[in-house]
Design an enzyme around this catalytic site. Sequence first.
Site, mmCIF file in Angstrom:
data_model
loop_
_atom_site.group_PDB
_atom_site.id
_atom_site.type_symbol
_atom_site.label_atom_id
_atom_site.label_comp_id
_atom_site.label_asym_id
_atom_site.label_seq_id
_atom_site.Cartn_x
_atom_site.Cartn_y
_atom_site.Cartn_z
ATOM 1 N N TYR A 25 0.801 -1.226 0.000
ATOM 2 C CA TYR A 25 0.000 0.000 0.000
ATOM 3 C C TYR A 25 0.838 1.283 0.000
ATOM 4 C CZ TYR A 25 -3.735 -3.294 1.008
ATOM 5 O OH TYR A 25 -4.621 -4.334 0.925
ATOM 6 N N ASN A 76 -12.819 4.451 -1.190
ATOM 7 C CA ASN A 76 -12.073 3.204 -1.167
ATOM 8 C C ASN A 76 -12.704 2.380 -0.047
ATOM 9 O OD1 ASN A 76 -10.392 1.040 -0.835
ATOM 10 N ND2 ASN A 76 -8.495 2.222 -1.023
ATOM 11 N N HIS A 82 -15.598 -6.305 -1.433
ATOM 12 C CA HIS A 82 -15.804 -7.675 -1.896
ATOM 13 C C HIS A 82 -16.910 -8.400 -1.136
ATOM 14 C CE1 HIS A 82 -11.977 -6.524 -3.544
ATOM 15 N NE2 HIS A 82 -11.433 -6.482 -2.335
ATOM 16 N N HIS A 102 -9.074 1.828 -5.706
ATOM 17 C CA HIS A 102 -8.262 0.835 -4.998
ATOM 18 C C HIS A 102 -6.795 1.162 -5.222
ATOM 19 C CE1 HIS A 102 -11.742 -1.434 -3.993
ATOM 20 N NE2 HIS A 102 -12.150 -1.321 -5.244
ATOM 21 N N ARG A 113 -10.518 -10.971 -4.348
ATOM 22 C CA ARG A 113 -10.508 -9.499 -4.525
ATOM 23 C C ARG A 113 -10.929 -9.087 -5.935
ATOM 24 N NH1 ARG A 113 -7.825 -7.721 0.187
ATOM 25 N NH2 ARG A 113 -6.307 -9.245 0.905
HETATM 26 O O1 CA2 Z 1 -6.177 -1.749 -2.837
HETATM 27 C C1 CA2 Z 1 -7.026 -1.236 -2.111
HETATM 28 O O2 CA2 Z 1 -7.136 -0.019 -1.947
HETATM 29 C C2 CA2 Z 1 -7.983 -2.138 -1.299
HETATM 30 O O3 CA2 Z 1 -9.257 -1.521 -1.306
HETATM 31 C C3 CA2 Z 1 -7.419 -2.182 0.106
HETATM 32 C C4 CA2 Z 1 -8.187 -3.153 1.009
HETATM 33 C C5 CA2 Z 1 -8.309 -4.529 0.361
HETATM 34 O O4 CA2 Z 1 -9.119 -5.362 1.174
HETATM 35 C C6 CA2 Z 1 -8.930 -4.426 -1.013
HETATM 36 O O5 CA2 Z 1 -8.963 -5.717 -1.578
HETATM 37 C C7 CA2 Z 1 -8.103 -3.518 -1.901
HETATM 38 C C8 CA2 Z 1 -7.454 -3.303 2.350
HETATM 39 C C9 CA2 Z 1 -7.284 -2.031 3.088
HETATM 40 C C10 CA2 Z 1 -6.326 -2.256 4.202
HETATM 41 O O6 CA2 Z 1 -5.397 -1.218 4.168
HETATM 42 C C11 CA2 Z 1 -4.215 -1.395 4.809
HETATM 43 C C12 CA2 Z 1 -3.284 -0.420 4.666
HETATM 44 C C13 CA2 Z 1 -2.064 -0.546 5.268
HETATM 45 C C14 CA2 Z 1 -1.787 -1.664 6.039
HETATM 46 C C15 CA2 Z 1 -2.731 -2.651 6.189
HETATM 47 C C16 CA2 Z 1 -3.964 -2.515 5.579
#
Ligand code: CA2
Length: 148
Positions: A25, A76, A82, A102, A113
């Site tokens: 991320y 987001n 999902h 995303h 995902r």
């Molecule tokens: O890619 C994206 O922005 C997602 O929406 C992020 C979600 C994930 O479940 C989606 O499939 C894709 C997860 C968000 C969690 O964000 C974090 C950020 C830093 C560390 C841990 C989690």
Amino acid sequence: MSAGTILLVNGPNLNLLGVREPEVYGTTTLADVETLVREVAAEAGFEVRAVQSNHEGVLIDAIHDARTSCQGIVINPGGLTHTSVVLRDALTGVALPFAEVHISDVYQREAFRHHSFLTDVAAVHVVGEGVAGYARATRELIAKITPR
Ligand code: CA2
């Protein structure tokens, strides 16, 4: 007078942006994302109301509150992307144009995902551009919004 207000919604766990899993991320924080979206929106005269929550109902209340006070939504939804029919129902219920963002390329990740409950009703869809994707999503959404 401003052109209106954009609601920026970040779902569960996005408060950890820049703190955990930088390999997926990046190192930009949620506060940085909110600043970026405010800057992009301001170029077109829009203000931004930002909400992040780890609780689905809080996000739904914020979306409902936007119905009469905002012109569009950048969201987001995190993992709720999902799983959540109720989030989809809230977004279609308020009938505001929204951009689904995303950070990661969800199509290059686990199969679970690959499906989103929002994409077919989103006005804008941005995937896999890192946090810069929020800027493009905001610009493209604003291009589709009628200023108040
Ligand atoms: O890619 C994206 O922005 C997602 O929406 C992020 C979600 C994930 O479940 C989606 O499939 C894709 C997860 C968000 C969690 O964000 C974090 C950020 C830093 C560390 C841990 C989690």
